[in-house]
Design a protein around this motif. Sequence first.
Motif, short mmCIF file in Angstrom:
data_model
loop_
_atom_site.label_atom_id
_atom_site.label_comp_id
_atom_site.label_asym_id
_atom_site.label_seq_id
_atom_site.Cartn_x
_atom_site.Cartn_y
_atom_site.Cartn_z
N ALA A 71 -8.46 -2.24 2.27
CA ALA A 71 -8.80 -3.36 2.27
C ALA A 71 -10.45 -3.76 2.24
N PRO A 131 -13.48 -13.26 -4.26
CA PRO A 131 -12.20 -13.83 -4.48
C PRO A 131 -11.17 -13.10 -3.74
N ASN A 132 -9.90 -13.84 -3.92
CA ASN A 132 -8.81 -13.23 -3.32
C ASN A 132 -8.67 -11.84 -3.03
N GLY A 133 -8.33 -11.22 -1.92
CA GLY A 133 -8.09 -10.18 -1.75
C GLY A 133 -9.19 -9.26 -1.69
N ALA A 134 -10.50 -9.89 -1.52
CA ALA A 134 -11.72 -9.15 -1.53
C ALA A 134 -11.82 -8.40 -0.09
N GLY A 135 -10.97 -8.70 0.90
CA GLY A 135 -11.10 -8.24 2.12
C GLY A 135 -12.03 -9.08 3.40
N LYS A 136 -12.05 -10.33 3.01
CA LYS A 136 -12.76 -11.24 3.75
C LYS A 136 -12.19 -11.44 5.03
N THR A 137 -10.76 -11.85 4.83
CA THR A 137 -10.05 -11.96 6.47
C THR A 137 -10.02 -10.77 7.04
N THR A 138 -9.72 -9.64 6.42
CA THR A 138 -9.56 -8.35 7.15
C THR A 138 -10.85 -8.16 7.75
N GLN A 196 -7.82 -18.98 8.49
CA GLN A 196 -7.63 -19.40 7.25
C GLN A 196 -6.40 -20.32 6.96
N TYR A 206 -4.97 0.09 5.11
CA TYR A 206 -3.41 -0.14 5.45
C TYR A 206 -2.78 0.36 4.33
N GLU A 221 -12.58 -19.38 5.18
CA GLU A 221 -12.26 -20.27 4.38
C GLU A 221 -12.24 -21.88 4.94
N1 LIG Z 1 -1.54 -6.77 7.30
C1 LIG Z 1 -1.89 -6.14 6.16
N2 LIG Z 1 -0.83 -5.07 5.51
C2 LIG Z 1 -1.27 -4.47 4.25
N3 LIG Z 1 -2.12 -4.87 3.57
C3 LIG Z 1 -2.92 -6.19 3.93
C4 LIG Z 1 -2.79 -6.67 5.15
N4 LIG Z 1 -3.83 -7.49 5.17
C5 LIG Z 1 -4.44 -7.59 4.13
N5 LIG Z 1 -3.99 -6.41 3.25
C6 LIG Z 1 -4.54 -6.38 1.92
O1 LIG Z 1 -6.07 -6.06 2.17
C7 LIG Z 1 -6.65 -6.79 1.19
C8 LIG Z 1 -7.66 -7.56 1.56
O2 LIG Z 1 -6.88 -8.76 2.16
P1 LIG Z 1 -7.77 -9.91 2.88
O3 LIG Z 1 -6.79 -11.09 3.65
O4 LIG Z 1 -8.91 -9.27 3.59
O5 LIG Z 1 -8.59 -10.52 1.58
P2 LIG Z 1 -9.31 -11.98 1.48
O6 LIG Z 1 -10.50 -11.69 0.81
O7 LIG Z 1 -9.27 -12.43 2.84
O8 LIG Z 1 -8.37 -12.85 0.39
P3 LIG Z 1 -8.11 -14.55 0.34
O9 LIG Z 1 -9.20 -14.96 -0.36
O10 LIG Z 1 -6.92 -14.60 -0.67
O11 LIG Z 1 -7.89 -14.91 1.94
C9 LIG Z 1 -5.54 -7.34 0.26
O12 LIG Z 1 -5.19 -6.20 -0.97
C10 LIG Z 1 -4.30 -7.52 1.15
O13 LIG Z 1 -3.11 -7.56 0.42
#
Ligand SMILES: Nc1ncnc2c1ncn2[C@@H]1O[C@H](COP(=O)(O)OP(=O)(O)OP(=O)(O)O)[C@@H](O)[C@H]1O
Length: 338
Positions: free
Chosen positions: A34, A53-60, A99, A29, A176
């Motif tokens: 991500a 952890p938070n922000g690891a890239g799981k949801t992406t 999530q 992004y 999650e």
């Molecule tokens: N639409 C978006 N635009 C810009 N950055 C994004 C977007 N979606 C996710 N990110 C960034 O990508 C990285 C990974 O985010 P992601 O949501 O995949 O993490 P996660 O592992 O699911 O975290 P969590 O445990 O908090 O749900 C983060 O730095 C987030 O800020």
Amino acid sequence: MIEQERSPLPPAAHEGAHAIEVDNLAKRYGEVEAVKGVSFTVEHGEVFAFLGPNGAGKTTTIRMLCTLTQPTGGRASIDGYDVSTRARDVRQRIGLVFQEQTLDQQLTAEENLRFHAVLYGVPKSEVDARIDRALRMVQLIDRRSDLVSTFSGGMARRLEIARGMLHTPAVLFLDEPTIGLDPQTRALMWEDVLRLRREEGVTIFLTTHYMEEAEYADRIAIIDQGKIVALDTSGALKRTIGADTVELATGNDDLAAKNLEAAGFNIKRGDDEVVAFVENGEAQVASIIAAAGTPIRTVKVHRPTLEDVFLHYTGRQIREGQGGGPTPPHFMHFARRR
Ligand SMILES: Nc1ncnc2c1ncn2[C@@H]1O[C@H](COP(=O)(O)OP(=O)(O)OP(=O)(O)O)[C@@H](O)[C@H]1O
Ligand SMILES: [Mg+2]
């Protein structure tokens, strides 16, 4: 046991296709990478977890696998269908529990499911039976006519799982799934999920940052800052970071260390303790104490946990997010041994 055949999906794209195949998948992004090129495969009927952890890239990663976000690098497929070029086929095969809660609070449990069935093109003649089955599966059949706004968090979560499986997907993605639920509700929800796998052969891909939750998975990928840092069964991951430790505080550490070494134990002197590294700590405590040959004040047995595994590979603790923070002494043994 619920009797109802899964309506047949069109066959996989090619013979021997894995349930999920991911090759160097990446998502950027703007400046933020991500997901930085992850690769793994998930077998049919497997429960596979992304732990990070938070922000690891799981949801992406989930969003790319579910065709909600286009990858910026690499490729991925579900049942052999590419997520970028065969989105329609992919969507037919997947269920997704987000999530965030996405139920309509002002509708009843049944109405929420009915709405979803229409969205996913479940054949009219099958809708009633499938709603019934889904509600039974998560043990909410008695609450079918109640508004979701009257549900507890755990009940709502289980209704979302029922909804995710309504169109009998081959692969169910759970982002999650038990966040914010108490341990008891979490265990109940896991009963639902494992029953789904057992009775329907559904492949489960879940993300979590709970160590205990990852333990339900057949295999775990530890993801941190967009990269998979380790991937294996829970047992194998723990074994890679080392043996159990038995920590002794004694009246005479010098003597204990000398005796234990003479008895063939692999040991290490701490400031105030002697640590023995052994295969099965609990089973060996008695012989370690006997071999030490000096009065023992305290004994601590520690078996590696996924927390230790995470620390080993990332240098941080998962619960502290990006932070870092102090490392408790029993983790230090593993950190120092590397
Ligand atoms: N639409 C978006 N635009 C810009 N950055 C994004 C977007 N979606 C996710 N990110 C960034 O990508 C990285 C990974 O985010 P992601 O949501 O995949 O993490 P996660 O592992 O699911 O975290 P969590 O445990 O908090 O749900 C983060 O730095 C987030 O800020
Ligand atoms: Mg997330």
